[in-house]
Structures are given as structure tokens and as C-alpha cells.
Design a protein around this motif. Structure first.
Motif, PDB file in Angstrom:
ATOM      1  N   PHE A  79       0.871  -1.188   0.000  1.00 13.64           N
ATOM      2  CA  PHE A  79       0.000   0.000   0.000  1.00 13.64           C
ATOM      3  C   PHE A  79       0.905   1.235   0.000  1.00 13.64           C
ATOM      4  N   ASP A  80       1.342   1.635  -1.208  1.00 18.46           N
ATOM      5  CA  ASP A  80       2.314   2.731  -1.295  1.00 18.46           C
ATOM      6  C   ASP A  80       1.627   4.072  -1.551  1.00 18.46           C
ATOM      7  N   LYS A  81       2.449   5.114  -1.762  1.00 18.41           N
ATOM      8  CA  LYS A  81       1.870   6.459  -1.907  1.00 18.41           C
ATOM      9  C   LYS A  81       1.048   6.599  -3.194  1.00 18.41           C
ATOM     10  N   ASN A  82       1.389   5.804  -4.219  1.00 15.86           N
ATOM     11  CA  ASN A  82       0.601   5.862  -5.457  1.00 15.86           C
ATOM     12  C   ASN A  82      -0.822   5.340  -5.240  1.00 15.86           C
ATOM     13  N   VAL A  83      -0.924   4.292  -4.427  1.00 18.99           N
ATOM     14  CA  VAL A  83      -2.256   3.740  -4.130  1.00 18.99           C
ATOM     15  C   VAL A  83      -3.049   4.760  -3.320  1.00 18.99           C
ATOM     16  N   GLU A  84      -2.373   5.369  -2.357  1.00 25.21           N
ATOM     17  CA  GLU A  84      -3.045   6.370  -1.522  1.00 25.21           C
ATOM     18  C   GLU A  84      -3.561   7.530  -2.384  1.00 25.21           C
ATOM     19  N   PHE A  85      -2.714   7.990  -3.323  1.00 29.98           N
ATOM     20  CA  PHE A  85      -3.109   9.107  -4.183  1.00 29.98           C
ATOM     21  C   PHE A  85      -4.272   8.708  -5.099  1.00 29.98           C
ATOM     22  N   ALA A  86      -4.171   7.497  -5.656  1.00 30.83           N
ATOM     23  CA  ALA A  86      -5.241   7.014  -6.539  1.00 30.83           C
ATOM     24  C   ALA A  86      -6.557   6.892  -5.777  1.00 30.83           C
ATOM     25  N   LEU A  87      -6.473   6.436  -4.535  1.00 32.10           N
ATOM     26  CA  LEU A  87      -7.681   6.335  -3.707  1.00 32.10           C
ATOM     27  C   LEU A  87      -8.293   7.715  -3.481  1.00 32.10           C
ATOM     28  N   LYS A  88      -7.428   8.705  -3.240  1.00 32.08           N
ATOM     29  CA  LYS A  88      -7.931  10.073  -3.042  1.00 32.08           C
ATOM     30  C   LYS A  88      -8.630  10.573  -4.304  1.00 32.08           C
ATOM     31  N   GLU A  89      -8.025  10.289  -5.455  1.00 29.02           N
ATOM     32  CA  GLU A  89      -8.655  10.701  -6.722  1.00 29.02           C
ATOM     33  C   GLU A  89     -10.026  10.047  -6.881  1.00 29.02           C
ATOM     34  N   TYR A  90     -10.077   8.759  -6.563  1.00 30.06           N
ATOM     35  CA  TYR A  90     -11.347   8.027  -6.637  1.00 30.06           C
ATOM     36  C   TYR A  90     -12.378   8.675  -5.715  1.00 30.06           C
ATOM     37  N   GLN A  91     -11.937   8.990  -4.498  1.00 27.35           N
ATOM     38  CA  GLN A  91     -12.865   9.557  -3.511  1.00 27.35           C
ATOM     39  C   GLN A  91     -13.357  10.940  -3.933  1.00 27.35           C
ATOM     40  N   VAL A  92     -12.466  11.737  -4.533  1.00 32.95           N
ATOM     41  CA  VAL A  92     -12.876  13.071  -4.988  1.00 32.95           C
ATOM     42  C   VAL A  92     -13.912  12.940  -6.105  1.00 32.95           C
ATOM     43  N   PHE A  93     -13.641  12.052  -7.069  1.00 34.60           N
ATOM     44  CA  PHE A  93     -14.575  11.878  -8.187  1.00 34.60           C
ATOM     45  C   PHE A  93     -15.957  11.472  -7.681  1.00 34.60           C
ATOM     46  N   HIS A  94     -15.963  10.625  -6.649  1.00 39.81           N
ATOM     47  CA  HIS A  94     -17.236  10.083  -6.164  1.00 39.81           C
ATOM     48  C   HIS A  94     -17.803  10.857  -4.976  1.00 39.81           C
ATOM     49  N   HIS A  95     -17.278  12.046  -4.734  1.00 38.72           N
ATOM     50  CA  HIS A  95     -17.797  12.920  -3.675  1.00 38.72           C
ATOM     51  C   HIS A  95     -17.714  12.282  -2.294  1.00 38.72           C
ATOM     52  N   LEU A  96     -16.635  11.532  -2.061  1.00 35.72           N
ATOM     53  CA  LEU A  96     -16.408  10.964  -0.732  1.00 35.72           C
ATOM     54  C   LEU A  96     -15.293  11.779  -0.069  1.00 35.72           C
ATOM     55  N   ARG A  97     -15.133  11.631   1.238  1.00 27.48           N
ATOM     56  CA  ARG A  97     -14.043  12.348   1.909  1.00 27.48           C
ATOM     57  C   ARG A  97     -12.714  11.798   1.404  1.00 27.48           C
ATOM     58  N   PRO A  98     -11.796  12.675   0.904  1.00 24.07           N
ATOM     59  CA  PRO A  98     -10.535  12.175   0.329  1.00 24.07           C
ATOM     60  C   PRO A  98      -9.533  11.777   1.410  1.00 24.07           C
ATOM     61  N   THR A  99      -9.768  10.648   2.040  1.00 19.35           N
ATOM     62  CA  THR A  99      -8.917  10.194   3.143  1.00 19.35           C
ATOM     63  C   THR A  99      -7.699   9.422   2.642  1.00 19.35           C
ATOM     64  N   GLY A 100      -7.766   8.899   1.406  1.00 17.99           N
ATOM     65  CA  GLY A 100      -6.667   8.070   0.908  1.00 17.99           C
ATOM     66  C   GLY A 100      -6.611   6.722   1.602  1.00 17.99           C
ATOM     67  N   ARG A 101      -7.664   6.373   2.315  1.00 18.76           N
ATOM     68  CA  ARG A 101      -7.730   5.088   3.020  1.00 18.76           C
ATOM     69  C   ARG A 101      -8.962   4.317   2.578  1.00 18.76           C
ATOM     70  N   VAL A 102      -8.920   3.025   2.815  1.00 18.89           N
ATOM     71  CA  VAL A 102     -10.084   2.191   2.503  1.00 18.89           C
ATOM     72  C   VAL A 102     -11.045   2.312   3.683  1.00 18.89           C
ATOM     73  N   ASP A 103     -11.900   3.328   3.629  1.00 23.32           N
ATOM     74  CA  ASP A 103     -12.852   3.524   4.730  1.00 23.32           C
ATOM     75  C   ASP A 103     -14.225   2.966   4.346  1.00 23.32           C
ATOM     76  N   ALA A 104     -15.152   3.047   5.280  1.00 27.93           N
ATOM     77  CA  ALA A 104     -16.466   2.418   5.085  1.00 27.93           C
ATOM     78  C   ALA A 104     -17.188   2.960   3.846  1.00 27.93           C
ATOM     79  N   GLU A 105     -17.124   4.293   3.650  1.00 26.53           N
ATOM     80  CA  GLU A 105     -17.803   4.911   2.502  1.00 26.53           C
ATOM     81  C   GLU A 105     -17.230   4.399   1.177  1.00 26.53           C
ATOM     82  N   THR A 106     -15.902   4.263   1.152  1.00 26.87           N
ATOM     83  CA  THR A 106     -15.229   3.819  -0.075  1.00 26.87           C
ATOM     84  C   THR A 106     -15.569   2.361  -0.379  1.00 26.87           C
ATOM     85  N   ILE A 107     -15.613   1.536   0.668  1.00 25.76           N
ATOM     86  CA  ILE A 107     -15.963   0.119   0.484  1.00 25.76           C
ATOM     87  C   ILE A 107     -17.367   0.013  -0.114  1.00 25.76           C
ATOM     88  N   LYS A 108     -18.276   0.836   0.424  1.00 29.12           N
ATOM     89  CA  LYS A 108     -19.667   0.801  -0.047  1.00 29.12           C
ATOM     90  C   LYS A 108     -19.741   1.214  -1.519  1.00 29.12           C
TER      91      LYS A 108
END
Ligand SMILES: [Zn+2]
Ligand SMILES: [Zn+2]
Length: 328
Positions: A79-108
Motif C-alpha cells: 500500500f504505497d503512496k501511489n495507491v493512496e493518491f489514486a484512492l484520493k482521486e477516486y474519492q474526490v470523483f465520487h464525492h467521498l471524503r478524500p482520506t486516501g484510506r479504505v474507509d467504510a464509505e469507499t468500500i460501499k
């Protein structure tokens, strides 16, 4: 006799009048996709950790345009910085909090069925230092579109798997084509399948590896994919529970319930989640015409499937009219 009646009336009311007798939480009805189970194991892990399943997360982010590493993602659980950044991008696109972590909202969100076309198509987006925040509709990289002389498009069906009656497939797709025709200067006409070499657009149901380099993944996750103009190929994953009903939930025959109750009043053994063909066709035809994914929730070009949606929104109409330079 009178006493019997008095006793039986309350029971009658309890079982017949109360429509919520069979209500169960909706989440119990839908079996969990294996990828969601993997994500649960990654919940709230930190950057730098190596955990089994991170490789699958990387594959997901790569598949939908958020990660551009060349490593063999599925074997690399770092789980490197590229994954964290990609997760943040995903979260921003989907209007989720950009935590860069696999949180409950992202799993859903990642657990929802969705379109197979990547969300972020323009490669230069990844060179930006900040997060990519798209305001609305988008186009494919280079904005490919149908040339000026092609506004009367023809379509036909060629499938390698049969899942619904052809009559229903034709009806659902015709309705979807008509919605886009009303919003643009395109017309769409069906041709018999023996002329598939001449048709501009070929739609079909396929399962697994079907020869175009983008194998389908069985039930859940990817529902369909479409190639950018002027390719004309639109494929539905034959392994999904397709439906042409007006509701996204099946109700067993013989249940005389009001339309509004269908989602809630049902015996559990007869219920299962279905995917509305017209909703997905409407979305995929947007890609056929050159639209990418929109990050406007509720728009037809939003990448996740969230139930029956059969009308274009203002964002979808603005997108098609901007691409083909039509006056608003
Ligand atoms: Zn899509
Ligand atoms: Zn395909």
C-alpha cells in the motif's frame, strides 16, 4: 360466533393490512461481491503496509483509470503512496471524503455495480500535482465523435449469449436511443442482424472473455462497456441479472401488492436484485456518442449503477450538446 369474529379481525388486520410485515433490511437481500469482502480486510490500513488484497485494490484502481503503474498489480500487496493518491482521486470523483484510506464509505461505493469504461480517461490528468476535480460531464481523450456526415446512425444486435427475450431487448434499447435522439441531432434506426457489417452500432450480450481484450467479470462489478466513436461496439455482461421491469426489484408472481410496495413487500426467497437494461443502455449509448463519465451524482453518465434511471439529466444534455456544438 360473534366472539370468534372479534378475535379473528385483529389477526386479519395484522397480517393483511400491515404491508410492512415482510420488511427486511435491503442489505440482507443482496449477496456480497468477493471484492467487497477483500476491501473489508483492508479497512483503515496505513500507507507502507503490505496486506493481502492490496493487489486486487490496485487492479481495480488501474482498471478504472485512477492508477497508472506498470507493476504486476495483482501480485504486489504494498500500500504505497501511489495507491493512496489514486484512492484520493477516486474519492474526490465520487464525492467521498478524500482520506486516501479504505474507509467504510469507499468500500460501499466500490461495491456498487458499475460501467466498465474508466472514469479518468485523459492520461495527462495524472501529471497534475493536485487532485483532479471534474466539474461535470467529460469526453474521451482527444474528444472523438461521429463525423459530420453520420447523424442517421443504424444499429443491430449480435450476441454470443441470450439472456432476455429479443422483443424486450429491442424495446429497452429503442427507448434509450430515442432519449439521446431527442437531446441531439442524431437519429437511430435498427437494422436486421444479417446486415451487422453495414450497421454503425452493434450491441450484444457476452460473457467472460469475448474476444475484444476486455473480458467481463461474471456477476457484479462491471455491467457493460462501450468503445469510443466511431467504433460502435456496445457490450452487456450476460452474467448480470438483467431486467426490463419498471422497478429494480423482482417480485414473485401472485403477489397482489401496490407498485410502491414492490421494493419492500416480498418474500425473501423470491427476491433478488436486478439490473435495468434501459438504464444501462442509456448510459452506454452516451459513450457510443463520445461522452465519458460525469461526476454529477444522479446524472446518466455517472459511472455507478444506483437503480432505475431512464431520463437524461441537464448535465447529460449539456455534455452531448457541447461535444457536437449544438445550441442550448
Ligand atoms: Zn460508463
Ligand atoms: Zn466487450
Amino acid at each position: 360466533m360473534a366472539l370468534n369474529l372479534l378475535i379473528s379481525i385483529p389477526f386479519f388486520l395484522l397480517f393483511v393490512v400491515n404491508p410492512f410485515h415482510f420488511v427486511e433490511p435491503r442489505t440482507l437481500e443482496v449477496s456480497e461481491h468477493p471484492f467487497t469482502r477483500t476491501l473489508r480486510k483492508l479497512k483503515d490500513i496505513n500507507k507502507g503496509q503490505r496486506v493481502r488484497g492490496v493487489g486486487e485494490l490496485k487492479s481495480y484502481l488501474k482498471k478504472f483509470g485512477y492508477l497508472t503503474t506498470n507493476d504486476n498489480s495483482s501480485n504486489n500487496n504494498h500500500f504505497d503512496k501511489n495507491v493512496e493518491f489514486a484512492l484520493k482521486e477516486y474519492q474526490v470523483f465520487h464525492h467521498l471524503r478524500p482520506t486516501g484510506r479504505v474507509d467504510a464509505e469507499t468500500i460501499k461505493r466500490m461495491g456498487l455495480p458499475r460501467c466498465g469504461v474508466p472514469d479518468i480517461i485523459t492520461p495527462q490528468n495524472h501529471k497534475l500535482k493536485g487532485l483532479v476535480i471534474l466539474a461535470n460531464y467529460s469526453f474521451f481523450s482527444g474528444s472523438p465523435k461521429w463525423e459530420e456526415s453520420k447523424r442517421a446512425l443504424t444499429y443491430t444486435f449480435v450476441s454470443s449469449a441470450n439472456v432476455l427475450r429479443m422483443y424486450d431487448v429491442r424495446l429497452a434499447t429503442r427507448n434509450a436511443f430515442q432519449s439521446w435522439a431527442r437531446a441531439s441531432n442524431f437519429t437511430f434506426m435498427e437494422m436486421p442482424s444479417e446486415y451487422n457489417n453495414l450497421a454503425n452500432i452493434v450491441l450484444g450480450f457476452h460473457r467472460g472473455d469475448h474476444g475484444d481484450g476486455y473480458p467481463f467479470d461474471g456477476p457484479g462489478q462491471v455491467l457493460a462497456h462501450t468503445f469510443a466513436p466511431q467504433d460502435g461496439r456496445l457490450h452487456f455482461d450476460a452474467d448480470e441479472p438483467w431486467s426490463i421491469e419498471s422497478t429494480s426489484w423482482n417480485v414473485g408472481p401472485g403477489w397482489n401488492v401496490g407498485w410502491d410496495w414492490r421494493r419492500w413487500v416480498r418474500p425473501r426467497w423470491q427476491s433478488r436484485r436486478t439490473i435495468d437494461l434501459q438504464t444501462v443502455a442509456l448510459h452506454e449509448i452516451g459513450h457510443l456518442l463520445g461522452l465519458g463519465h460525469s461526476n454529477v451524482p444522479g446524472s446518466i453518465m455517472y459511472p455507478s449503477y444506483e437503480g432505475v434511471k431512464r431520463d437524461l439529466t441537464q448535465d447529460d444534455v449539456d455534455g452531448i450538446r457541447a461535444l457536437y456544438r449544438l445550441p442550448n
